[in-house]
Structure formats: structure tokens, C-alpha cells
Design an enzyme around this catalytic site. Structure first.
Site, PDB file in Angstrom:
ATOM      1  N   ILE A   1      87.543  55.898  58.174  1.00  0.00           N
ATOM      2  CA  ILE A   1      88.600  56.661  57.157  1.00  0.00           C
ATOM      3  C   ILE A   1      89.530  57.394  57.493  1.00  0.00           C
ATOM      4  O   ILE A   1      89.141  58.359  58.700  1.00  0.00           O
ATOM      5  CB  ILE A   1      87.792  57.765  55.351  1.00  0.00           C
ATOM      6  CG1 ILE A   1      87.259  56.433  55.437  1.00  0.00           C
ATOM      7  CG2 ILE A   1      89.096  58.159  54.673  1.00  0.00           C
ATOM      8  CD1 ILE A   1      87.336  55.694  54.184  1.00  0.00           C
TER       9      ILE A   1
ATOM     10  N   SER B   1      79.017  43.344  46.017  1.00  0.00           N
ATOM     11  CA  SER B   1      78.165  43.413  44.637  1.00  0.00           C
ATOM     12  C   SER B   1      78.056  45.111  44.182  1.00  0.00           C
ATOM     13  O   SER B   1      77.544  45.271  42.599  1.00  0.00           O
ATOM     14  CB  SER B   1      77.000  42.947  44.932  1.00  0.00           C
ATOM     15  OG  SER B   1      75.993  43.692  46.191  1.00  0.00           O
TER      16      SER B   1
ATOM     17  N   GLU C   1      70.317  49.942  46.043  1.00  0.00           N
ATOM     18  CA  GLU C   1      71.573  50.370  45.980  1.00  0.00           C
ATOM     19  C   GLU C   1      72.422  50.356  44.444  1.00  0.00           C
ATOM     20  O   GLU C   1      72.727  50.902  42.911  1.00  0.00           O
ATOM     21  CB  GLU C   1      72.742  49.362  46.984  1.00  0.00           C
ATOM     22  CG  GLU C   1      72.288  49.651  48.448  1.00  0.00           C
ATOM     23  CD  GLU C   1      73.514  49.138  49.300  1.00  0.00           C
ATOM     24  OE1 GLU C   1      73.859  49.606  49.929  1.00  0.00           O
ATOM     25  OE2 GLU C   1      73.458  48.189  49.360  1.00  0.00           O
TER      26      GLU C   1
ATOM     27  N   HIS D   1      75.627  54.145  52.185  1.00  0.00           N
ATOM     28  CA  HIS D   1      74.554  53.138  53.559  1.00  0.00           C
ATOM     29  C   HIS D   1      73.027  53.067  53.414  1.00  0.00           C
ATOM     30  O   HIS D   1      72.190  53.778  52.816  1.00  0.00           O
ATOM     31  CB  HIS D   1      74.792  55.040  54.436  1.00  0.00           C
ATOM     32  CG  HIS D   1      74.622  54.503  55.679  1.00  0.00           C
ATOM     33  ND1 HIS D   1      75.708  53.651  56.933  1.00  0.00           N
ATOM     34  CD2 HIS D   1      72.840  53.998  56.222  1.00  0.00           C
ATOM     35  CE1 HIS D   1      74.518  53.249  57.721  1.00  0.00           C
ATOM     36  NE2 HIS D   1      73.142  53.532  58.164  1.00  0.00           N
TER      37      HIS D   1
END
Ligand code: GRF
Length: 187
Positions: free
Chosen positions: A87, A13, A173, A103
Site C-alpha cells: 500500500i 473467501s 479467518e 495475516h
């Protein structure tokens, strides 16, 4: 034109909001959506926007295939939007100061290994915190420890559940991540 890649493992999203945000920009474009999950819904969202997709396994990423792809596509910035694998160092080094993560908590609280998604919101609820929020930060070789670029918070009440906390955090977010990315990459 700055070329951005989004890495995501799930629904996407946030990725969708970012693609929407840069859709008509003549300064930055989402040039790639890459995922370690072949069935991730984010890939469908990317197709809707006509953004090329790429999938890879953890093994392939660790062996350098993702970096090869990013370089072949001339990617300037890497955006992590719900990407759940660690990563590898060769990637953080190649994109040092050019890789950004979101985050779903106010780092340094609730960061680190195993702290993702619903685990974060359950921990906030269990601790009885009266606020939580989001952190947008650069990525280095340690989980959730890169330079913090932006934070925003939202109140948590006694009635909140991990699910309602997740909804509030997602709303934050979506409201901030695309704009902060724009400011960060300088467009
Ligand atoms: C977001 O809450 C983000 O903070 C976390 O993973 C979630 C991804 O959500 N890292 P979505 O896939 O963008 O909906």
C-alpha cells in the site's frame, strides 16, 4: 452508515464472509470491492452480493487513483483481505487507523515481504511449529507491523502439511474476521 471497502487480489473467501456478515446491517455496508487483478474471483463474489467493483493497476494505485475512488465513494474504512500489493504511503496516511489487514500467521512471526499465502504455511511447517494462527492488525507504512487488534491460534501437528495448515487458518479467518471488523468500526 459506515462505508467499508474491501481490497483483495485473489479468491476472496474472506471478502465473501465479510459481505455476508454486513449484508443486512443498518450500521455498516460493504460499499466497494476493489482489486488489482481484473480476473480475481473476488470480483465475481462481489457481483453476487450486488457490491460495486473497481479494478486498478499498481501504477494507477501509486498515482493516487485508488485513493481518489475511495474518497469519491466516501469510504470510511478499508479492509485488506488477501491484497498482495504494498500500500503506498499516501493511502496509509489517508486511512491511518482506518485500514485493517488479516495475516495468516501469528505476527510478528512469519511477516514481512514475501510472506504471504502458501509461503507462510510452508515456513510454519519447516520450522516445526506446534501452533499457528491469524493476526488482524492496523496497516501502517511497514509490512505487517501495524497495531495488533486480534489474534487466534490453532494447533499444528506433525501430520499437517502446508495445505492442511492453510485450511485451518482459513477456517479461523472466516470465523473471526467479520466480527472483529464489526467491533473495530463500532457497529
Ligand atoms: C488469507 O489467508 C489472508 O490471510 C491472506 O490472504 C488470504 C486470502 O484468502 N492475506 P481469500 O482470498 O480470502 O480466500
Amino acid at each position: 452508515m459506515k462505508r467499508l471497502a474491501i481490497l483483495a487480489s485473489g479468491s476472496g473467501s474472506n471478502a465473501e464472509k465479510i459481505m455476508e456478515h454486513f449484508q443486512h446491517s443498518d450500521k455498516a455496508e460493504i460499499a466497494l470491492v476493489a482489486s488489482n487483478k481484473t480476473e480475481a474471483f473476488v470480483l465475481e463474489r462481489a457481483r453476487k452480493f450486488g457490491v460495486p467493483t473497481f479494478t486498478f493497476s499498481r501504477k494507477e494505485m501509486d498515482a493516487g487513483m485508488l485513493l481518489e475512488k475511495l474518497q469519491a465513494e466516501n469510504i470510511d474504512w478499508v479492509i485488506l483481505a488477501g491484497f498482495l500489493l504494498k500500500i503506498p504511503d499516501h493511502l496509509t496516511h489517508a486511512y491511518s487507523d482506518k485500514m485493517v489487514n488479516i495475516h495468516p500467521a501469528l505476527l510478528p512471526k512469519y511477516g514481512g515481504k514475501g510472506m504471504y499465502g502458501s509461503f507462510v504455511h510452508a515456513a510454519v511447517k519447516d520450522a516445526g511449529d506446534t501452533e499457528t494462527g491469524i493476526t488482524i492488525h492496523l496497516v501502517n507504512e511497514h509490512y505487517d507491523e501495524g497495531k495488533i487488534i486480534f489474534q487466534a491460534s490453532t494447533p499444528v501437528s506433525l501430520e499437517d502439511t502446508p495445505e492442511t495448515i492453510a485450511d485451518k487458518v482459513h477456517a479461523l479467518e472466516h470465523a473471526h474476521f467479520p466480527r472483529v471488523i464489526g467491533e473495530l468500526v463500532g457497529v
